[in-house]
Design a protein around this motif. Structure first.
Motif, PDB file in Angstrom:
ATOM      1  N   ARG A 143       0.830  -1.198   0.000  1.00  0.00           N
ATOM      2  CA  ARG A 143       0.000   0.000   0.000  1.00  0.00           C
ATOM      3  C   ARG A 143       0.869   1.255   0.000  1.00  0.00           C
ATOM      4  N   LEU A 144       2.000   1.208   0.692  1.00  0.00           N
ATOM      5  CA  LEU A 144       2.907   2.356   0.682  1.00  0.00           C
ATOM      6  C   LEU A 144       3.426   2.632  -0.716  1.00  0.00           C
ATOM      7  N   ARG A 145       3.729   1.591  -1.468  1.00  0.00           N
ATOM      8  CA  ARG A 145       4.205   1.779  -2.840  1.00  0.00           C
ATOM      9  C   ARG A 145       3.103   2.369  -3.715  1.00  0.00           C
ATOM     10  N   ASP A 146       1.870   1.933  -3.500  1.00  0.00           N
ATOM     11  CA  ASP A 146       0.742   2.515  -4.243  1.00  0.00           C
ATOM     12  C   ASP A 146       0.578   3.989  -3.887  1.00  0.00           C
ATOM     13  N   VAL A 147       0.687   4.300  -2.605  1.00  0.00           N
ATOM     14  CA  VAL A 147       0.541   5.684  -2.166  1.00  0.00           C
ATOM     15  C   VAL A 147       1.647   6.555  -2.743  1.00  0.00           C
ATOM     16  N   ALA A 148       2.877   6.043  -2.750  1.00  0.00           N
ATOM     17  CA  ALA A 148       3.986   6.817  -3.313  1.00  0.00           C
ATOM     18  C   ALA A 148       3.732   7.148  -4.781  1.00  0.00           C
ATOM     19  N   TYR A 149       3.143   6.207  -5.521  1.00  0.00           N
ATOM     20  CA  TYR A 149       2.842   6.445  -6.942  1.00  0.00           C
ATOM     21  C   TYR A 149       1.758   7.506  -7.099  1.00  0.00           C
ATOM     22  N   ASN A 150       0.714   7.424  -6.273  1.00  0.00           N
ATOM     23  CA  ASN A 150      -0.425   8.328  -6.431  1.00  0.00           C
ATOM     24  C   ASN A 150      -0.158   9.726  -5.892  1.00  0.00           C
ATOM     25  N   LEU A 151       0.768   9.862  -4.947  1.00  0.00           N
ATOM     26  CA  LEU A 151       1.042  11.182  -4.368  1.00  0.00           C
ATOM     27  C   LEU A 151       1.953  12.033  -5.231  1.00  0.00           C
ATOM     28  N   ARG A 152       2.536  11.471  -6.274  1.00  0.00           N
ATOM     29  CA  ARG A 152       3.476  12.239  -7.089  1.00  0.00           C
ATOM     30  C   ARG A 152       2.807  13.408  -7.787  1.00  0.00           C
TER      31      ARG A 152
END
Length: 576
Positions: free
Chosen positions: A166-175
């Motif tokens: 989920r952290l990796r997904d969040v990192a992608y979406n927060l860019r």
């Protein structure tokens, strides 16, 4: 200028109130910034000035703001001072016109000062890490999220698979949003999968300016209390602030308050109380010993050259010395005969310089697991640097690293690697840690240790001469409540030719036992009999001592002005 207008100027993008949902990428030109992967790769390497520490270099005060403005999605801050990090992030959020939230495992996501989510249940409860990350994605407005103690969920553990993904997904979406997650934790724990998605920085310890403001606030708080005395001139204030160097702001505040409670005053003499707080740090490390030194150079007989050298460097850690262009001294190597005051000088230097004395036991560095010995050495020097300025005392270094040369056949090279780590640190350290190393057997010392640059000077501590032996008798008789003027010190010095200071002390103790058993007071005659019954090391090991003296001739600086004579040394005989 707020975050949106700042970003528009830099990239030409439009309105900043974006949804967190993915949207088509626009062909815009981003500013030339380092990618997150490069930041992580650089952060995972040892810092140039702290080579043995597997942590990133401490960031400058504005580094966090730069990373947030550059829209780094997830930042991992290594620091024990989460309160200080929180205040810093709150100030950044205010300047950039962003909202600020804090997450903890017990309270969930809240605004600072708001009520904890203890009674919430269902979808409104964000104490669960996955629910908290989903809430971050659901937020539309620009915001900074501080996640405290999130490191148990980022380490490499099968239980954390869902959170890591989920952290990796969040990192992608927060860019493509104006939201940033900042994780603050006292230790670095990240799974390999996150190494390209996190940017790691170490929040620097407080600087002198921070301690200065803290001290001003404490003085302001107690200035109206009649029973509190503040007696700090410019020099005393500098000494107190330097003593606090290496502490967190909370630790410094606690120890300053402790000084006021203990003696009702705050002055330069309170540096010893500040050192007691550093003693806690040393004890927790388990690798170094903290020595509470009460020795003074008045208890050290002779050694005028060494005393003068150390006295000239007693102010080397001050701001005035730095402004003059003086670098902090690196260290000194004391070679010489056993029992002649080398270790005593290390303790006396601590009292003279008003610095904490840390003793490194090399044997404690060696562990049973592969690589643990080298890691223990790195953690030991890191601990010493964390309480700098300080004195690091390495006693009997010749025996500690006796197997370093050619240790491949005995311990698979572990001693050599540990010694190499220590040598590298000696050469490259920039923290004000002064090293005092003592040795007896020169043949056991690797030549790499002797070059200038690793230590500032090499002193040879010889047997005490006639005048120094008199002073040794005077010091030890006074320590045991006797008046030295009642003894024939000249006769005692003549009868102790070739004795070391430790052997003279033992002769006095033996004489006290003899006098006590006879029911009479200690006299010169009893001491002379005790000396006559003692065989000094200079007779037992005369060949080795002569060899040591021959080696040090021209290679080491004499610690005393006049050298003594070794018993058994060949002397020229003249017939008259």
């Amino acid at each position: 200028m707020n975050e949106t207008s700042d970003r528009n100027d830099a990239t030409g993008l439009g309105d900043g109130s974006r949804s967190s949902a993915p949207r088509p990428k626009q062909p815009v030109e981003r500013p030339a910034i380092k990618p997150a992967s490069a930041g992580v790769s650089a952060a995972l390497k040892p810092a140039p000035d702290r080579q043995a520490v597997p942590l990133p270099e401490a960031c400058p005060p504005n580094e966090l703001e730069v990373l947030i403005r550059a829209r780094y999605p997830i930042i991992y801050v290594v620091s024990w001072e989460e309160e200080r990090v929180e205040r810093h992030l709150a100030e950044i959020a205010r300047k950039r016109n962003k909202k600020f939230f804090v997450w903890t495992y017990t309270q969930g996501i809240i605004k600072p000062g708001a009520e904890a989510q203890r009674t919430k249940s269902g979808s409104g409860n964000t104490t669960d890490p996955l629910a908290a990350l989903d809430a971050v994605l659901g937020q539309v407005d620009p915001a900074i999220y501080l996640f405290k103690d999130f490191h148990p969920f980022t380490e490499d553990n099968r239980c954390n698979i869902a959170v890591i993904r989920r952290l990796r997904d969040v990192a992608y979406n927060l860019r493509d949003t104006y939201k940033t997650i900042v994780i603050v934790a006292p230790m670095l724990r990240i799974a390999p999968e996150l190494s390209k998605d996190l940017t790691i920085v170490e929040f620097a310890l407080p600087r002198m300016d921070d301690f200065n403001r803290l001290l001003d606030r404490i003085i302001e708080d107690v200035k109206d209390k009649p029973r509190i005395s503040i007696n700090l001139d410019a020099e005393g204030r500098e000494r107190l602030l330097h003593a606090a160097s290496g502490l967190t702001l909370k630790e410094a505040e606690n120890v300053f308050a402790k000084t006021l409670v203990l003696d009702g005053k705050l002055d330069a003499e309170d540096v010893n109380i500040v050192f007691s707080e550093k003693q806690q740090i040393i004890r927790k490390s388990g690798l170094l010993d903290y020595y509470q030194s009460n020795e003074a150079f008045s208890n050290v007989a002779g050694l005028e050259n060494l005393k003068s050298w150390l006295s000239k460097r007693s102010v080397a850690f001050s701001d005035r010395a730095a402004e003059f262009g003086l670098p902090p001294p690196k260290g000194v190597l004391l070679l010489g005969v056993q029992g002649c005051g080398k270790s005593l000088c290390a303790k006396a230097a601590s009292s003279l310089w008003k610095l904490p004395l840390l003793r490194m036991d090399i044997g404690r560095m060696f562990g049973s697991l592969v690589g643990s010995s080298e890691d223990n050495m790195r953690r030991a020097v890191q601990t010493a640097e964390s309480v700098a300025p300080a004195i690091l005392w390495v006693d009997e270094i010749d025996k500690a690293f006796a197997g370093a040369v050619g240790s491949g056949g005995s311990d698979a090279g572990t001693s050599s690697r540990v010694f190499g780590t220590f040598l590298t640190w000696l050469s490259e350290k920039t923290a004000p840690v002064f090293v005092i190393a003592t040795a007896n057997d020169i043949s056991q010392l690797p030549p790499e240790l002797l070059r200038k640059g690793r230590v500032d000077e090499i002193f040879f501590v010889d047997l005490p001469n006639d005048l120094e032996r008199r002073e040794v008798f005077r010091i030890h008789l006074q320590k045991r409540g006797r008046n030295p003027d009642l003894f024939d010190l000249k006769a005692l010095a003549n009868g102790s030719d070739g004795f070391s200071g430790a052997e003279i002390e033992e002769a006095i103790i033996s004489g006290l036992f003899d006098a006590f058993s006879k029911g009479q007071e200690l006299t010169t005659e009893i001491l002379r009999n005790s000396l006559a019954e003692t065989v000094p090391l200079s007779k037992t090991m005369s060949e080795e001592l002569n060899r040591l003296r021959s080696w040090c001739q021209g290679r080491a600086r004499p610690a005393s002005g006049i050298q003594a004579t070794v018993a058994g040394e060949l002397r020229r005989k003249i017939e008259i």
